[in-house]
Write an enzyme that holds these catalytic residues in place. Structure first.
Site, mmCIF file in Angstrom:
data_model
loop_
_atom_site.group_PDB
_atom_site.id
_atom_site.type_symbol
_atom_site.label_atom_id
_atom_site.label_comp_id
_atom_site.label_asym_id
_atom_site.label_seq_id
_atom_site.Cartn_x
_atom_site.Cartn_y
_atom_site.Cartn_z
ATOM 1 N N CYS A 139 0.737 -1.359 0.104
ATOM 2 C CA CYS A 139 0.320 -0.396 0.072
ATOM 3 C C CYS A 139 0.954 1.217 0.196
ATOM 4 O O CYS A 139 1.933 1.046 -0.273
ATOM 5 C CB CYS A 139 -0.706 0.264 1.082
ATOM 6 S SG CYS A 139 -2.270 -1.306 1.407
ATOM 7 N N ARG A 148 1.160 1.101 -5.794
ATOM 8 C CA ARG A 148 1.581 0.668 -4.789
ATOM 9 C C ARG A 148 0.055 -0.106 -4.616
ATOM 10 O O ARG A 148 0.381 -1.035 -4.400
ATOM 11 C CB ARG A 148 2.295 1.185 -3.282
ATOM 12 C CG ARG A 148 3.068 1.886 -3.878
ATOM 13 C CD ARG A 148 4.117 1.909 -2.565
ATOM 14 N NE ARG A 148 4.724 2.072 -1.267
ATOM 15 C CZ ARG A 148 5.186 0.764 -1.915
ATOM 16 N NH1 ARG A 148 6.014 1.510 -2.266
ATOM 17 N NH2 ARG A 148 5.420 0.170 -0.038
ATOM 18 N N TRP A 193 -3.444 -1.787 -1.290
ATOM 19 C CA TRP A 193 -3.924 -2.603 -2.266
ATOM 20 C C TRP A 193 -4.254 -4.143 -0.871
ATOM 21 O O TRP A 193 -3.435 -4.217 -0.347
ATOM 22 C CB TRP A 193 -2.375 -3.267 -2.415
ATOM 23 C CG TRP A 193 -2.514 -4.420 -3.305
ATOM 24 C CD1 TRP A 193 -2.322 -5.677 -3.200
ATOM 25 C CD2 TRP A 193 -3.169 -5.014 -4.915
ATOM 26 N NE1 TRP A 193 -2.314 -6.572 -3.713
ATOM 27 C CE2 TRP A 193 -2.802 -6.284 -5.132
ATOM 28 C CE3 TRP A 193 -3.737 -3.723 -5.689
ATOM 29 C CZ2 TRP A 193 -2.863 -6.422 -6.562
ATOM 30 C CZ3 TRP A 193 -4.345 -4.165 -6.900
ATOM 31 C CH2 TRP A 193 -3.232 -5.325 -7.583
ATOM 32 N N GLY A 238 1.855 -2.908 5.402
ATOM 33 C CA GLY A 238 2.401 -4.395 5.840
ATOM 34 C C GLY A 238 1.196 -5.621 6.648
ATOM 35 O O GLY A 238 0.163 -5.226 5.868
#
Ligand code: F6R
Length: 594
Positions: A2, A27, A71, A98
């Site tokens: 992300c 991303r 994402w 993460g």
């Protein structure tokens, strides 16, 4: 993967956050959001891309805020799951890039203590932990909260009444753009380049307090000096992280993609594997479906499942399965599609369901069409893949098969112990291969001179030959075919001339003797021979003209290392021919028509 940003300065934060997020859309782009600190914490978020959210916002003059472009990894793309996430009291907002592998444990405890969770994400626990440990100092609350986190993170935290933002990283990037009376935190340099070219790069374990006039970095409780780097790239270069093409960038992201896909699934001590998939009861065989590279992944998956689990497994091209008359009895059907949108694979899975089969999808895209069609999903965690040619998504599909096979009830301990150790080492081995790409680049430039090439392999490296040939043809336009090495003499031998190089993927498994015999037969026809071989394999030099040596690994895992070498070979051949590598002619990233 992300993108995160944070702004604190003397200007209105909202347009700067939106502009910086736009620069990070590579991303992830399934949903996005921002939080601004004024008299209250204001949060705006939605599914879809940055431009769509931007049209719904009015600049409100707040000069401190954070933002996120997502994402999805935990929970589908939705407004609720979009970041920033807030605590119960609405005092703190957090953006996170993460994976928090122990979030369920933390969430259960926090719920018992009275916290209410709104989203399905792993990230929301951060906001609640910060609320729990806040006693008037945001930095120390963040520091304490992070001691409970297992996994990877890049975070930015905004407090309602705090004139600074707090950022921290572990295994995910954070940079701080240092400006004049303003500072901008982000996942990557492109997000700040329009405002400043002076950048501090945080290290793992760093926690930074970022205010309008200062940046203070601590690690392990001690204040640290972090140099300010001056960035000389332009914005286009920066979006590709300095790589010339997204494909090369994505090839280099594979160590990380492997580690992320394995994260939380392996326990080396026990040894145990838990990819979070329930193997259906009473199944007697497995059917694997896919197209293109994903089909090649299923072919490798068949070897893996039959060898480790001993369950009969067949593979079908999804596009052909739709016209077949399959008999499915107690069959588990697994569809492999990185995009989750390939029409042929969706149709094939629908058909398998109609025939009464349990279904699983292996996909990289949370919330994609395939996820709504199947009983269960395994998500590879490659992050977005921009280049048309599949690289990191293919490699993580292989990871999915290793994990699935090793988690099967009753799998022999001998496989479990050795393979779990070796899987854990794969990411660093791929990194080692990438560190020595110069040798492969030379071979790629040499291959670029030819108009035809053959790829050969045996056993588990036969599908690797198919994948290598597919990569070469799609991005370099060199005509390439993959063959099982033993098949050449049944026809393709007629093509062998000094103008037809052969790329031989040399395994160190039970196929070895037969494979060497095949290589000798090729050599006798005077085709230039290039081998991809394990670094322990010195014998191969006697049979071929050139060797690309790759880090040694357990033969069952060798498709991973060999495929990465072949991706680089194709890339450098295409580069030498000046091809438009990321967007090859006539191709599209998602094939949504049957
Ligand atoms: C090759 C490639 C394609 C895809 C195929 C299936 O580099 O990218 O062959 O593998 O179109 O796509 P997914 O996996 O999205 O179903």
């Amino acid at each position: 993967m992300c993108g995160i940003v944070g702004y604190v300065g003397n200007k209105s934060a909202q347009p700067i956050l939106m502009h910086s997020l736009k620069r990070l859309e590579y991303r992830g782009y399934d949903s996005c959001g921002i939080a601004l600190a004024g008299s209250d914490l204001e949060v705006y978020k939605d599914v879809g891309r940055i431009d769509a959210l931007a049209t719904k916002l009015n600049s409100n003059g707040c000069s401190i805020g954070i933002g996120h472009t997502r994402w999805a990894t935990h929970g589908k793309p939705s407004r609720i799951n979009a970041h920033p996430h807030t605590d119960c009291s609405g005092q703190f907002a957090v953006v996170h890039n993460g994976v928090i592998s122990n979030y369920l444990e933390l969430q259960t405890q926090l719920i018992l203590e009275g916290h209410h969770f709104s989203s399905e994400t792993d990230s929301e626990v951060l906001a609640h932990l910060i609320e729990k440990y806040y006693t008037g100092d945001l930095v120390s609350a963040v520091k304490t909260a992070l001691t409970y986190i297992k996994g990877s993170y890049a975070i930015i935290v905004l407090g309602k009444d705090t004139p600074y933002i707090v950022t921290a990283r572990y295994e995910n990037p954070v940079i701080i753009g240092v400006g004049y009376h303003e500072n901008i935190v982000a996942s990557d340099v492109p997000a700040v380049l329009d405002y400043t070219n002076k950048v501090i790069i945080l290290k793992d374990g760093d926690i930074a307090t970022v205010s309008r006039e200062s940046v203070k970095v601590c690690n392990n409780g001690r204040e640290q000096t972090r140099n300010c780097n001056v960035i000389s790239w332009d914005i286009n270069e920066a979006e590709k992280g300095g790589y010339e093409h997204f494909m090369l960038k994505e090839i280099h992201e594979q160590p990380k993609a492997i580690a992320e896909t394995l994260r939380g699934c392996l326990s080396k001590v026990e040894p145990q594997v838990n990819p979070g998939i329930k193997i259906p009861d009473n199944i007697e065989d497995v059917l694997l479906l896919g197209c293109g590279s994903s089909y090649h992944a299923t072919m490798i998956g068949k070897y893996v499942l039959e060898l480790i689990v001993g369950i009969p497994t067949r593979v079908e091209l999804a596009s052909e399965f739709n016209h077949a008359n399959p008999v499915l009895r107690k069959t588990w059907t697994i569809g492999v599609t990185q995009s989750g949108e390939t029409a042929d694979t969706l149709m094939a899975l629908k058909k398998a369901r109609q025939l009464g089969s349990h279904t699983l999808a292996i996909t990289n895209v949370v919330g994609s069409s395939v996820t709504r069609l199947v009983d269960q999903c395994f998500y590879t965690r490659s992050g977005p893949e921009i280049s048309v040619a599949a690289t990191k998504t293919f490699i993580t599909q292989l990871m999915a098969f290793y994990l699935l096979a090793l988690s099967w009830p009753g799998v022999d301990y001998k496989y479990k112990y050795g393979l779990i150790q070796d899987l854990g080492r794969l990411s660093s081995k791929v990194q080692r291969l990438l560190n020595h790409q110069a040798e492969i680049a030379k071979q790629g430039a040499n291959l670029a001179r030819f108009e035809n090439a053959l790829y050969v392999g045996r056993g588990i490296n036969y599908p690797v030959a198919l994948e290598g040939a597919l990569k070469l043809k799609e991005i370099s336009y060199i005509h390439a075919e993959g063959y099982a090495a033993g098949e050449l003499k049944h026809g393709p031998f007629a093509l062998l001339t000094p103008q037809t190089p052969v790329i031989a993927i040399a395994g160190l498994d039970s196929t070895r003797e037969m494979f060497l015999a095949n290589i000798r037969e090729i050599k006798a026809r005077e085709s230039p021979l290039l081998a991809i071989a394990d670094e322990r394999d010195t014998e191969i030099d006697k049979y071929v003209d050139c060797v690309i040596r790759v880090p040694s690994t357990e033969p069952l895992l060798s498709p991973v290392i060999n495929s990465v070498a072949l991706q680089l070979l194709a890339y450098f051949a295409a580069e030498a021919r000046g091809c438009p590598i990321d967007l090859p002619r006539n191709l599209a990233k998602s094939v949504t028509v049957p």
